[in-house]
Design a protein around this motif. Structure first.
Motif, PDB file in Angstrom:
ATOM      1  N   ASP A 102       0.818  -1.204   0.000  1.00  0.00           N
ATOM      2  CA  ASP A 102       0.000   0.000   0.000  1.00  0.00           C
ATOM      3  C   ASP A 102       0.856   1.261   0.000  1.00  0.00           C
ATOM      4  OD1 ASP A 102      -2.795   1.191   0.381  1.00  0.00           O
ATOM      5  OD2 ASP A 102      -1.701   2.121   2.043  1.00  0.00           O
ATOM      6  N   GLN A 103       2.081   1.155   0.486  1.00  0.00           N
ATOM      7  CA  GLN A 103       2.953   2.318   0.532  1.00  0.00           C
ATOM      8  C   GLN A 103       3.380   2.767  -0.861  1.00  0.00           C
ATOM      9  OE1 GLN A 103       3.296  -0.370   2.440  1.00  0.00           O
ATOM     10  NE2 GLN A 103       2.793   0.486   4.452  1.00  0.00           N
ATOM     11  N   PHE A 104       3.217   1.874  -1.842  1.00  0.00           N
ATOM     12  CA  PHE A 104       3.640   2.179  -3.207  1.00  0.00           C
ATOM     13  C   PHE A 104       2.413   2.526  -4.042  1.00  0.00           C
ATOM     14  CE2 PHE A 104       6.069   1.297  -7.157  1.00  0.00           C
ATOM     15  CZ  PHE A 104       7.205   2.034  -6.838  1.00  0.00           C
ATOM     16  N   ASP A 105       2.485   3.588  -4.848  1.00  0.00           N
ATOM     17  CA  ASP A 105       1.307   4.127  -5.537  1.00  0.00           C
ATOM     18  C   ASP A 105       0.749   3.219  -6.623  1.00  0.00           C
ATOM     19  OD1 ASP A 105       1.260   6.386  -3.990  1.00  0.00           O
ATOM     20  OD2 ASP A 105       2.262   7.676  -5.457  1.00  0.00           O
ATOM     21  N   ILE A 106       1.557   2.302  -7.148  1.00  0.00           N
ATOM     22  CA  ILE A 106       1.115   1.545  -8.321  1.00  0.00           C
ATOM     23  C   ILE A 106      -0.159   0.753  -8.037  1.00  0.00           C
ATOM     24  CG2 ILE A 106       2.322  -0.655  -8.000  1.00  0.00           C
ATOM     25  CD1 ILE A 106       2.546   1.475 -11.174  1.00  0.00           C
ATOM     26  N   GLY A 107      -0.341   0.348  -6.771  1.00  0.00           N
ATOM     27  CA  GLY A 107      -1.539  -0.404  -6.425  1.00  0.00           C
ATOM     28  C   GLY A 107      -2.813   0.406  -6.564  1.00  0.00           C
ATOM     29  N   PHE A 108      -2.724   1.719  -6.351  1.00  0.00           N
ATOM     30  CA  PHE A 108      -3.894   2.586  -6.528  1.00  0.00           C
ATOM     31  C   PHE A 108      -4.377   2.552  -7.973  1.00  0.00           C
ATOM     32  CE2 PHE A 108      -2.389   4.203  -2.534  1.00  0.00           C
ATOM     33  CZ  PHE A 108      -3.496   4.740  -1.905  1.00  0.00           C
ATOM     34  N   PHE A 109      -3.424   2.508  -8.905  1.00  0.00           N
ATOM     35  CA  PHE A 109      -3.789   2.470 -10.328  1.00  0.00           C
ATOM     36  C   PHE A 109      -4.466   1.146 -10.680  1.00  0.00           C
ATOM     37  CE2 PHE A 109      -0.565   5.740 -10.155  1.00  0.00           C
ATOM     38  CZ  PHE A 109      -1.011   6.698 -11.049  1.00  0.00           C
ATOM     39  N   MET A 110      -3.991   0.063 -10.087  1.00  0.00           N
ATOM     40  CA  MET A 110      -4.617  -1.235 -10.344  1.00  0.00           C
ATOM     41  C   MET A 110      -6.065  -1.245  -9.876  1.00  0.00           C
ATOM     42  SD  MET A 110      -3.447  -5.087  -9.215  1.00  0.00           S
ATOM     43  CE  MET A 110      -2.541  -5.446 -10.716  1.00  0.00           C
ATOM     44  N   LYS A 111      -6.316  -0.685  -8.700  1.00  0.00           N
ATOM     45  CA  LYS A 111      -7.666  -0.668  -8.160  1.00  0.00           C
ATOM     46  C   LYS A 111      -8.588   0.213  -8.995  1.00  0.00           C
ATOM     47  CE  LYS A 111      -5.919  -1.484  -3.492  1.00  0.00           C
ATOM     48  NZ  LYS A 111      -5.580  -0.860  -2.201  1.00  0.00           N
ATOM     49  N   ARG A 112      -8.092   1.365  -9.410  1.00  0.00           N
ATOM     50  CA  ARG A 112      -8.926   2.243 -10.235  1.00  0.00           C
ATOM     51  C   ARG A 112      -9.213   1.625 -11.594  1.00  0.00           C
ATOM     52  NH1 ARG A 112     -13.163   5.350 -10.255  1.00  0.00           N
ATOM     53  NH2 ARG A 112     -13.212   6.815 -11.982  1.00  0.00           N
ATOM     54  N   ALA A 113      -8.219   0.953 -12.171  1.00  0.00           N
ATOM     55  CA  ALA A 113      -8.420   0.294 -13.465  1.00  0.00           C
ATOM     56  C   ALA A 113      -9.519  -0.750 -13.367  1.00  0.00           C
ATOM     57  CB  ALA A 113      -7.119  -0.341 -13.942  1.00  0.00           C
ATOM     58  N   ARG A 114      -9.564  -1.457 -12.244  1.00  0.00           N
ATOM     59  CA  ARG A 114     -10.582  -2.498 -12.076  1.00  0.00           C
ATOM     60  C   ARG A 114     -11.980  -1.894 -12.029  1.00  0.00           C
ATOM     61  NH1 ARG A 114     -13.061  -5.633 -13.450  1.00  0.00           N
ATOM     62  NH2 ARG A 114     -13.659  -7.672 -12.635  1.00  0.00           N
TER      63      ARG A 114
END
Length: 379
Positions: free
Chosen positions: A345-357
């Motif tokens: 969660d500390q890394f931003d890339i996961g936010f993009f994965m969630k939004r893409a979904r």
């Protein structure tokens, strides 16, 4: 028409990018999430959006807007996708503005469009009722009552529904679920008796709501467009929204690609930067090609919507289907190439994965639109 932006559209892109990257980086979304902000977006930033004319992009000039088109809205949505900015732009400035401009009476336009343009009115489109996007399966009942209607039913996945000052609701005034005839759109005050709104937490930390309508009384002036003939208006507005979401996914995909390439140039393994490994180079090159093809498909869809909304369905289906699959590929490759820390969660890339979904599901996933295209082409 050439699949490139005009000089004016490029200037709009630069203006939006400057504001959004400065005022709403990914850390802005993280802060809203961590603070459990009850609104879910910055009202001050939305006010700035309005002052810069973004909220009125699709509002006719006669009602205080810019009178621009879907390409311009897509330009802004692409920049929103780059930083995952939570904003009522899609729900209010794209969907509601389009619905009112295309289907509203003179009185409805005069009352609501100037407020959308100046940022003082937030609106939401309430269509879906189940877990998947199936607009024709609308079963919410609109029964004639006096000189108006009585609404009964529930809506799910209403984007920005909990902050809306106005709801645009699809209900069945005749016929049965699955039929095109018999759908009607209504303008509903969310403070009306019988309306109950529940904010729902989405995995991407953006806004949505579940709304229940229990014997909500409406007068005849609440009808948007024609009674029983709302499908055509609804489908046109949904296609505009689908094109906008596809543009957001292009911005999201390109941002993930850029971040991933930067990481490949920095991370060392076995004494070499991992970007020197040919297997990763091939995967990055393939993703770049995929994004560029999708960008062209999305721009074509937006141009088609501006030319003729009624005949743009096939182009929109291609764009939304491709954008969904491209965004999914981009975030999966991004997380994998970042390795284990890509899952933290500390890394931003996961936010993009969630939004893409979420964007994949919003207004129909890739399978939905592949099926739409097949039906349009009589396969």
């Amino acid at each position: 028409m050439a699949l490139v932006l005009s000089e004016e559209q490029s200037m709009l892109r630069d203006s939006a990018r400057g504001l959004i990257s400065d005022k709403a980086p990914v850390s802005h979304l993280r802060q809203l999430r961590d603070s459990k902000d009850p609104t879910g977006f910055s009202r001050d930033l939305w006010k700035t959006f309005a002052e810069m004319g973004f909220s009125g992009l699709l509002v006719p000039e006669s009602f205080g807007g810019s009178g621009l088109g879907c390409v311009e809205a897509g330009v802004v949505m692409e920049e929103i996708g780059r930083t995952l900015m939570p904003s009522p732009f899609l729900a209010t400035a794209v969907l509601a503005a389009s619905a009112l401009s295309r289907g509203g009476s003179a009185a409805q336009k005069s009352e609501h469009l100037p407020k959308i343009s100046d940022g003082t009115l937030l609106a939401a489109l309430a269509i879906d009722e189940g877990a998947k996007h199936r607009p024709l399966r609308t079963n919410m009942q609109a029964v004639r009552s006096g000189n108006g209607f009585r609404l009964n039913g529930a809506k799910a996945f209403v984007v920005d529904g909990h902050t809306a000052d106005l709801l645009i609701v699809a209900a069945r005034s005749a016929g049965a679920a699955g039929e095109r005839e018999g759908l009607t759109l209504f303008l509903v005050d969310p403070n009306s008796k019988g309306v109950e709104t529940e904010r729902t937490a989405m995995v991407d930390s953006h806004n949505a709501a579940r709304i229940i309508f229990d014997n909500v009384e409406l007068n005849a002036d609440s009808v948007l467009g024609e009674v029983d003939q709302g499908y055509r208006l609804m489908e046109g507005v949904l296609n505009i929204g689908r094109g906008a979401v596809a543009a957001e996914m292009v911005g999201l995909s390109e941002e993930v690609f850029g971040r991933t390439v930067d990481y490949l140039k920095e991370r060392k393994q076995f004494g070499k930067r991992i970007g020197e490994f040919q297997a990763l180079q091939h995967r990055a090159a393939q993703l770049y090609i995929d994004i560029e093809i999708t960008r062209a498909a999305v721009l074509k869809a937006l141009q088609s919507l501006d030319a003729d909304v009624e005949s743009a369905g096939a182009a929109v289906a291609v764009a939304k289907a491709r954008a969904g699959s491209t965004a999914t590929l981009a975030v999966q490759e991004g997380v994998q190439m970042h390795g284990g820390m890509g899952m933290t969660d500390q890394f931003d890339i996961g936010f993009f994965m969630k939004r893409a979904r979420v964007c994949q599901e919003l207004f129909g996933d890739s399978n939905f639109h592949a099926d739409q295209l097949a039906r349009l082409k009589n396969y």
